[in-house]
Design an enzyme around this catalytic site. Structure first.
Site, PDB file in Angstrom:
ATOM      1  CG  ASP A   1      -3.047  -2.484 -16.778  1.00  0.00           C
ATOM      2  OD1 ASP A   1      -3.733  -3.305 -17.713  1.00  0.00           O
ATOM      3  OD2 ASP A   1      -1.742  -2.307 -17.042  1.00  0.00           O
ATOM      4  N   GLY A   2      -6.632   0.103 -15.529  1.00  0.00           N
ATOM      5  CA  GLY A   2      -7.329   0.752 -14.424  1.00  0.00           C
ATOM      6  C   GLY A   2      -8.759   0.272 -14.671  1.00  0.00           C
TER       7      GLY A   2
ATOM      8  CG  ASP B   1      -0.893  -1.801  -5.019  1.00  0.00           C
ATOM      9  OD1 ASP B   1      -2.054  -1.098  -4.936  1.00  0.00           O
ATOM     10  OD2 ASP B   1      -0.260  -1.541  -5.830  1.00  0.00           O
TER      11      ASP B   1
ATOM     12  NE  ARG C   1       5.752  16.773   9.816  1.00  0.00           N
ATOM     13  CZ  ARG C   1       4.992  17.018  10.878  1.00  0.00           C
ATOM     14  NH1 ARG C   1       4.047  17.935  10.913  1.00  0.00           N
ATOM     15  NH2 ARG C   1       5.600  16.728  12.262  1.00  0.00           N
TER      16      ARG C   1
ATOM     17  CG  ASP D   1       8.186   9.069   1.728  1.00  0.00           C
ATOM     18  OD1 ASP D   1       8.209   9.823   2.888  1.00  0.00           O
ATOM     19  OD2 ASP D   1       8.505   9.751   0.611  1.00  0.00           O
TER      20      ASP D   1
ATOM     21  CB  ALA E   1       1.379  -2.115 -10.078  1.00  0.00           C
TER      22      ALA E   1
ATOM     23  CB  SER F   1       5.287  -3.460  -5.286  1.00  0.00           C
ATOM     24  OG  SER F   1       6.300  -4.388  -4.463  1.00  0.00           O
TER      25      SER F   1
ATOM     26  CB  SER G   1       7.438   2.145  -9.038  1.00  0.00           C
ATOM     27  OG  SER G   1       7.002   1.946 -10.356  1.00  0.00           O
TER      28      SER G   1
ATOM     29  CD  GLN H   1      -9.492   1.699 -10.011  1.00  0.00           C
ATOM     30  OE1 GLN H   1     -10.228   0.775  -9.708  1.00  0.00           O
ATOM     31  NE2 GLN H   1      -9.109   1.568 -11.330  1.00  0.00           N
TER      32      GLN H   1
END
EC number: 2.7.1.23
Length: 280
Positions: free
Chosen positions: A60-61, A135, A145, A164, A176, A178, A180, A234
């Site tokens: 996929d990458g 994304d 932090r 985060d 993808a 999102s 997770s 990427q």
């Protein structure tokens, strides 16, 4: 082709041999792992008007990388999976003959997928612009932090987060990072973006779906030196307090060759089942 995939050269040779049988003219180029650039890209640019489609051999990458080069030229991509999940691929290596036969007979469809444009504005000046299929992600980097940021949609204030980070995903990218992070899955035919906060410091935060003709603006209030905007995992750019990230629909779409009569939901079931087996 991703040269780092061991099966790649073997499969490429098979494709070149089969292509001659079907009177196809193939030109071999590589996507380089790490840099994710195309060797001799100038030569490709000179001949893009003669390219009917691009075969992408990799995971996929590799396909995400290929869309950045070929989507602006409206050249369709046929993905052949050499990776693990292969969510963006249409064929597995053993289906090469089937794929070439379908293409030769003209028995395929071209599916359009929304791409996004992400711009960074600093002190009222644009300092970076990226394009992606999956994304755009604001993330805090290595230190534990949080980042404080506000989200606007078409200049309408939505809310402020301490988190985060945040993900703005296309329908393709909704399966993808999102997903997770707790975001919903969007059908590719839905004309929308999904905004998903990453580990927000509140019980009330939820992902938000907005129409893809809207402009999403993220105003960074506080951030660490290691905070980053990444696009498709990427491309990256360092983010400072006061920076604004503007995300909207790109002026072009990615085009994918579809050979199989299967719905998005059938593909989703298959790939999620494979993902479960992989993690088992």
């Amino acid at each position: 082709m991703n040269k780092d995939k061991k099966l790649g050269p073997i499969l490429l040779e098979k494709i070149m041999e089969k292509a001659r049988d079907y009177d196809f003219l193939l030109k071999n180029r590589y996507l380089v792992s790490g840099e994710c650039g195309i060797v001799e890209i100038a030569e490709i640019d000179e001949k893009t008007e003669k390219i009917d489609l691009v075969l992408v051999l990799g995971g996929d990458g590799t396909i995400l990388c290929a869309t950045r080069y070929f989507a602006p030229k409206a050249i369709p991509i046929l993905g052949i999976n050499l990776g693990q999940l292969g969510y963006l691929s249409e064929l597995d290596p053993q289906e090469i003959d089937f794929g070439l036969q379908k293409i030769r007979a003209g028995e395929y469809l071209v599916e359009d997928r929304t791409m996004l444009e992400a711009r960074v504005r600093r002190a009222n000046q644009e300092v970076a612009v990226f394009y992606g299929l999956n994304d755009g992600v604001l993330t805090k980097g290595a230190f534990a932090r949080i980042i404080n940021f506000a989200v606007f949609v078409d200049e309408q204030y939505i809310t402020e987060y301490a988190a985060d980070g945040v993900i703005v995903a296309t329908p393709t990218g909704s399966t993808a990072y999102s997903l997770s992070a707790g975001g919903a899955i969007l059908d590719p035919e839905v004309k929308a973006f999904i905004i998903t906060p990453i580990c927000p410091h509140t019980l009330a935060a939820r992902s938000l779906v907005v129409a893809d003709d809207k402009e999403i603006r993220i105003v960074v209030k506080t951030a660490l030196e290691s905070s980053m905007l990444t696009v498709d995992g990427q491309q990256g750019f360092g983010i400072k307090p006061g920076d604004e990230i503007i995300i909207k629909k790109a002026p072009y779409q990615a085009k994918f060759i579809k050979l199989k009569n299967r719905s998005f939901y059938q593909l989703l079931r298959e790939k999620m089942r494979e993902a479960n087996r992989y993690h088992d």
